[in-house]
Design a protein around this motif. Structure first.
Motif, PDB file in Angstrom:
ATOM      1  N   GLU A 184      12.463  10.937  -4.703  1.00 52.88           N
ATOM      2  CA  GLU A 184      13.088  10.853  -3.378  1.00 52.88           C
ATOM      3  C   GLU A 184      12.026  10.628  -2.314  1.00 52.88           C
ATOM      4  OE1 GLU A 184      16.327  13.451  -2.028  1.00 52.88           O
ATOM      5  OE2 GLU A 184      16.167  14.439  -3.977  1.00 52.88           O
ATOM      6  N   MET A 185      12.281   9.658  -1.445  1.00 53.86           N
ATOM      7  CA  MET A 185      11.300   9.357  -0.406  1.00 53.86           C
ATOM      8  C   MET A 185      11.974   8.659   0.765  1.00 53.86           C
ATOM      9  SD  MET A 185       7.607   7.583  -1.029  1.00 53.86           S
ATOM     10  CE  MET A 185       7.386   8.750  -2.360  1.00 53.86           C
ATOM     11  N   ALA A 186      11.552   9.003   1.981  1.00 57.21           N
ATOM     12  CA  ALA A 186      12.079   8.352   3.179  1.00 57.21           C
ATOM     13  C   ALA A 186      11.547   6.932   3.267  1.00 57.21           C
ATOM     14  CB  ALA A 186      11.678   9.137   4.417  1.00 57.21           C
ATOM     15  N   ASN A 187      12.370   6.037   3.803  1.00 61.49           N
ATOM     16  CA  ASN A 187      11.976   4.625   3.906  1.00 61.49           C
ATOM     17  C   ASN A 187      10.661   4.437   4.657  1.00 61.49           C
ATOM     18  OD1 ASN A 187      14.238   3.819   2.497  1.00 61.49           O
ATOM     19  ND2 ASN A 187      15.406   3.214   4.309  1.00 61.49           N
ATOM     20  N   LEU A 188      10.508   5.168   5.749  1.00 66.98           N
ATOM     21  CA  LEU A 188       9.285   5.016   6.540  1.00 66.98           C
ATOM     22  C   LEU A 188       8.055   5.411   5.730  1.00 66.98           C
ATOM     23  CD1 LEU A 188       7.919   4.306   9.192  1.00 66.98           C
ATOM     24  CD2 LEU A 188       8.435   6.615  10.015  1.00 66.98           C
ATOM     25  N   ASP A 189       8.170   6.456   4.913  1.00 65.57           N
ATOM     26  CA  ASP A 189       7.047   6.864   4.068  1.00 65.57           C
ATOM     27  C   ASP A 189       6.727   5.799   3.024  1.00 65.57           C
ATOM     28  OD1 ASP A 189       6.801   9.249   5.434  1.00 65.57           O
ATOM     29  OD2 ASP A 189       8.121  10.340   4.069  1.00 65.57           O
ATOM     30  N   VAL A 190       7.784   5.172   2.479  1.00 64.90           N
ATOM     31  CA  VAL A 190       7.569   4.085   1.520  1.00 64.90           C
ATOM     32  C   VAL A 190       6.767   2.959   2.170  1.00 64.90           C
ATOM     33  CG1 VAL A 190       8.720   2.255   0.193  1.00 64.90           C
ATOM     34  CG2 VAL A 190       9.622   4.594   0.146  1.00 64.90           C
ATOM     35  N   VAL A 191       7.148   2.593   3.389  1.00 69.41           N
ATOM     36  CA  VAL A 191       6.469   1.498   4.085  1.00 69.41           C
ATOM     37  C   VAL A 191       5.016   1.866   4.369  1.00 69.41           C
ATOM     38  CG1 VAL A 191       6.437   0.106   6.190  1.00 69.41           C
ATOM     39  CG2 VAL A 191       8.604   0.588   5.034  1.00 69.41           C
ATOM     40  N   ARG A 192       4.759   3.083   4.781  1.00 66.91           N
ATOM     41  CA  ARG A 192       3.378   3.490   5.043  1.00 66.91           C
ATOM     42  C   ARG A 192       2.536   3.467   3.778  1.00 66.91           C
ATOM     43  NH1 ARG A 192       5.022   8.477   9.100  1.00 66.91           N
ATOM     44  NH2 ARG A 192       4.953   7.286  11.047  1.00 66.91           N
ATOM     45  N   ILE A 193       3.119   3.882   2.651  1.00 66.50           N
ATOM     46  CA  ILE A 193       2.403   3.823   1.376  1.00 66.50           C
ATOM     47  C   ILE A 193       2.085   2.379   1.018  1.00 66.50           C
ATOM     48  CG2 ILE A 193       2.660   4.161  -1.117  1.00 66.50           C
ATOM     49  CD1 ILE A 193       4.218   6.754  -0.414  1.00 66.50           C
ATOM     50  N   LEU A 194       3.063   1.481   1.192  1.00 66.22           N
ATOM     51  CA  LEU A 194       2.831   0.063   0.929  1.00 66.22           C
ATOM     52  C   LEU A 194       1.689  -0.470   1.790  1.00 66.22           C
ATOM     53  CD1 LEU A 194       6.499  -1.252   0.736  1.00 66.22           C
ATOM     54  CD2 LEU A 194       4.838  -1.277  -1.132  1.00 66.22           C
ATOM     55  N   CYS A 195       1.694  -0.101   3.063  1.00 70.65           N
ATOM     56  CA  CYS A 195       0.632  -0.557   3.962  1.00 70.65           C
ATOM     57  C   CYS A 195      -0.736  -0.058   3.506  1.00 70.65           C
ATOM     58  CB  CYS A 195       0.910  -0.096   5.392  1.00 70.65           C
ATOM     59  SG  CYS A 195       2.301  -0.940   6.177  1.00 70.65           S
ATOM     60  N   GLY A 196      -0.782   1.182   3.039  1.00 69.76           N
ATOM     61  CA  GLY A 196      -2.050   1.739   2.570  1.00 69.76           C
ATOM     62  C   GLY A 196      -2.586   1.004   1.349  1.00 69.76           C
ATOM     63  N   ILE A 197      -1.691   0.666   0.403  1.00 71.11           N
ATOM     64  CA  ILE A 197      -2.126  -0.064  -0.787  1.00 71.11           C
ATOM     65  C   ILE A 197      -2.582  -1.475  -0.412  1.00 71.11           C
ATOM     66  CG2 ILE A 197      -1.415  -0.971  -3.033  1.00 71.11           C
ATOM     67  CD1 ILE A 197       0.569   1.371  -3.197  1.00 71.11           C
ATOM     68  N   LEU A 198      -1.838  -2.119   0.487  1.00 71.76           N
ATOM     69  CA  LEU A 198      -2.233  -3.453   0.943  1.00 71.76           C
ATOM     70  C   LEU A 198      -3.556  -3.419   1.702  1.00 71.76           C
ATOM     71  CD1 LEU A 198       1.248  -4.794   2.059  1.00 71.76           C
ATOM     72  CD2 LEU A 198      -0.175  -5.742   0.220  1.00 71.76           C
ATOM     73  N   ASP A 199      -3.756  -2.390   2.511  1.00 76.88           N
ATOM     74  CA  ASP A 199      -5.047  -2.241   3.202  1.00 76.88           C
ATOM     75  C   ASP A 199      -6.200  -2.193   2.201  1.00 76.88           C
ATOM     76  OD1 ASP A 199      -3.975  -2.225   5.751  1.00 76.88           O
ATOM     77  OD2 ASP A 199      -3.880  -0.036   5.884  1.00 76.88           O
ATOM     78  N   GLU A 200      -5.944  -1.570   1.043  1.00 81.70           N
ATOM     79  CA  GLU A 200      -6.972  -1.442   0.017  1.00 81.70           C
ATOM     80  C   GLU A 200      -7.168  -2.731  -0.772  1.00 81.70           C
ATOM     81  OE1 GLU A 200      -7.445   0.757  -4.313  1.00 81.70           O
ATOM     82  OE2 GLU A 200      -6.005   1.567  -2.848  1.00 81.70           O
ATOM     83  N   LEU A 201      -6.056  -3.358  -1.185  1.00 81.21           N
ATOM     84  CA  LEU A 201      -6.130  -4.486  -2.117  1.00 81.21           C
ATOM     85  C   LEU A 201      -6.221  -5.852  -1.439  1.00 81.21           C
ATOM     86  CD1 LEU A 201      -3.489  -3.381  -4.793  1.00 81.21           C
ATOM     87  CD2 LEU A 201      -5.966  -2.996  -4.793  1.00 81.21           C
ATOM     88  N   ALA A 202      -5.680  -5.948  -0.228  1.00 81.78           N
ATOM     89  CA  ALA A 202      -5.692  -7.233   0.494  1.00 81.78           C
ATOM     90  C   ALA A 202      -5.866  -6.970   1.974  1.00 81.78           C
ATOM     91  CB  ALA A 202      -4.407  -8.005   0.229  1.00 81.78           C
ATOM     92  N   PRO A 203      -6.993  -6.417   2.396  1.00 84.21           N
ATOM     93  CA  PRO A 203      -7.166  -5.970   3.776  1.00 84.21           C
ATOM     94  C   PRO A 203      -7.086  -7.109   4.783  1.00 84.21           C
ATOM     95  CG  PRO A 203      -9.259  -5.928   2.581  1.00 84.21           C
ATOM     96  CD  PRO A 203      -8.200  -6.180   1.571  1.00 84.21           C
ATOM     97  N   LYS A 204      -6.572  -6.757   5.963  1.00 87.79           N
ATOM     98  CA  LYS A 204      -6.532  -7.693   7.081  1.00 87.79           C
ATOM     99  C   LYS A 204      -7.949  -7.866   7.656  1.00 87.79           C
ATOM    100  CE  LYS A 204      -3.276  -6.909  10.122  1.00 87.79           C
ATOM    101  NZ  LYS A 204      -2.327  -6.212  11.034  1.00 87.79           N
ATOM    102  N   ALA A 205      -8.087  -8.902   8.459  1.00 87.42           N
ATOM    103  CA  ALA A 205      -9.385  -9.121   9.108  1.00 87.42           C
ATOM    104  C   ALA A 205      -9.727  -7.969  10.038  1.00 87.42           C
ATOM    105  CB  ALA A 205      -9.369 -10.442   9.873  1.00 87.42           C
ATOM    106  N   ALA A 206      -8.680  -7.412  10.670  1.00 85.92           N
ATOM    107  CA  ALA A 206      -8.904  -6.272  11.567  1.00 85.92           C
ATOM    108  C   ALA A 206      -7.659  -5.399  11.582  1.00 85.92           C
ATOM    109  CB  ALA A 206      -9.215  -6.758  12.979  1.00 85.92           C
ATOM    110  N   GLY A 207      -7.872  -4.095  11.628  1.00 83.38           N
ATOM    111  CA  GLY A 207      -6.753  -3.171  11.731  1.00 83.38           C
ATOM    112  C   GLY A 207      -6.054  -2.950  10.398  1.00 83.38           C
ATOM    113  N   SER A 208      -4.915  -2.249  10.477  1.00 79.39           N
ATOM    114  CA  SER A 208      -4.134  -1.896   9.299  1.00 79.39           C
ATOM    115  C   SER A 208      -2.779  -2.580   9.359  1.00 79.39           C
ATOM    116  CB  SER A 208      -3.935  -0.376   9.246  1.00 79.39           C
ATOM    117  OG  SER A 208      -2.944  -0.017   8.304  1.00 79.39           O
ATOM    118  N   TYR A 209      -2.169  -2.768   8.205  1.00 87.92           N
ATOM    119  CA  TYR A 209      -0.808  -3.307   8.162  1.00 87.92           C
ATOM    120  C   TYR A 209       0.192  -2.380   8.840  1.00 87.92           C
ATOM    121  CZ  TYR A 209      -2.472  -6.831   4.854  1.00 87.92           C
ATOM    122  OH  TYR A 209      -3.138  -7.882   4.272  1.00 87.92           O
TER     123      TYR A 209
END
Length: 360
Positions: free
Chosen positions: A254-279
């Motif tokens: 069980e997980m809130a949608n917003l928490d799911v999105v933040r987790i996704l952003c964290g994994i993307l920050d690690e595996l495919a980081p943006k030029a600046a900032g976080s997803y």
């Protein structure tokens, strides 16, 4: 041989791929190839004689009857369905046609076929209907999870149409003796998920520098089930489930949608980081959809107790595999994001005021 309907969609294609990865039993795959049905999902089987694809509609009772007569499957697994709540709000008719009328036509063709089987084949035959936890309605924060005996209380045209199909399947068991099985699953995620649903939409939008839309406050809670775990559960129900029974299939996540999105952003920050900032900076809150159910939760103890199934993936392992798959399959994402898909996104999100995530 088995007949799979909707086998070019998200869950159906994962099931077909998984089935043929561990069995030589052939699959007849019937799919209408609507926007969410994609033969690209099945590219690995393009030259596999064990996979016979037929483009067609489960509403076409004559077509289904012909396939049953020709191939004589020992089981039918019904994945075919319209399945997106937002689309059902904008256009409920297609959901009634496919999910209700289509299931009825499929059951009628199956009943006639099954009635003519020899006694041993009749006893061994199964009709497995794949459904959703949304038929049970919504839960409060402290409510116990859905069980197989929870009363149905669907709150969207989608869930109402799936509830109707479940009732038809139940009725055909009790009235005609057709050996049916029903599974009600929680929210699936994983490879080949069409990017209108939350997880693939967020991954695609993040990579394309687009807003990451969150309905309302983002505290809607769902139980997340990795698709390969779901497919394993279906195989087990087909193998050993008791005719007439329903089995809830959940991920215990069980997980809130917003928490799911933040987790996704964290994994993307690690595996495919943006030029600046976080997803995370791309998150925006938009107006909630009408009648949005607050919480779903599945009690999956029955299938574990009776059939020995439980999920292998945790949310942490499954969501990382999912992000990695999408990063490795940019071409698949581009191919499915057609003009029709882009028009749909405009229809669904254009009239919703957006606000950035608080604190940004």
């Amino acid at each position: 041989m088995i007949l799979v309907t909707g086998g070019a969609g998200f869950i159906g294609s994962n099931f077909v791929l998984g089935w043929l990865a561990q069995s030589d039993e052939p699959v007849i795959n019937l799919d209408k190839l609507t926007y969410a049905g994609n033969l690209g999902n099945l590219q690995a089987l393009a030259d596999d004689p064990r996979h016979v694809f037929v483009k067609g509609d489960i509403c076409d009772e004559k077509l289904v009857a012909g396939l049953l007569a020709q191939y004589k499957p020992r089981a039918i697994l019904n994945f075919a369905a319209e399945s997106h709540v937002d689309r059902s709000i904008h256009g409920p008719r297609d959901f009634v046609i496919t999910n209700v009328n289509g299931t009825f036509a499929l059951l009628e063709a199956t009943r006639a076929y099954w009635a003519d089987l020899a006694d041993a084949d009749k006893a061994a035959f199964r009709f497995l209907h794949v459904s959703t936890d949304e038929v049970y309605g919504t839960l409060g924060a402290e409510d116990a999870p859905f069980t197989e005996t929870t009363a149905y209380a669907p709150n969207s045209p989608y869930s109402a149409s799936k509830a109707a199909s479940d009732h038809l399947v139940r009725a055909y068991y009790h009235t005609y003796g057709l050996p049916t099985l029903t599974t009600n699953c929680s929210n699936n995620y994983g490879p080949y998920h069409f990017p209108e649903k939350l997880i693939p939409l967020i991954i695609a939008n993040a990579r394309q520098g687009k807003p990451l839309p969150i309905y309302g406050d983002g505290q809607q809670v769902r139980d997340w089930l990795y698709v390969s775990d779901h497919c394993a559960a279906i195989r087990r129900v087909l193998e050993a489930g008791r005719p007439g029974e329903t089995y809830n299939v959940g991920g215990w996540n069980e997980m809130a949608n917003l928490d799911v999105v933040r987790i996704l952003c964290g994994i993307l920050d690690e595996l495919a980081p943006k030029a600046a900032g976080s997803y995370v900076d791309q998150i925006v809150h938009v107006a909630d959809r009408p009648g949005h159910d607050r919480r779903y939760a599945i009690d999956a103890r029955k299938i574990e107790r009776e059939l020995g199934w439980k999920p292998v993936e945790t949310f942490e392992t499954g969501i990382r595999k999912t992000v990695e798959w999408y990063l490795e399959h940019d071409a698949w994402v581009r191919d499915v994001q057609s003009g029709d898909y882009l028009r749909w996104l405009d229809t669904n999100y254009s009239n919703r005021d957006s606000q950035p995530e608080p604190g940004q």
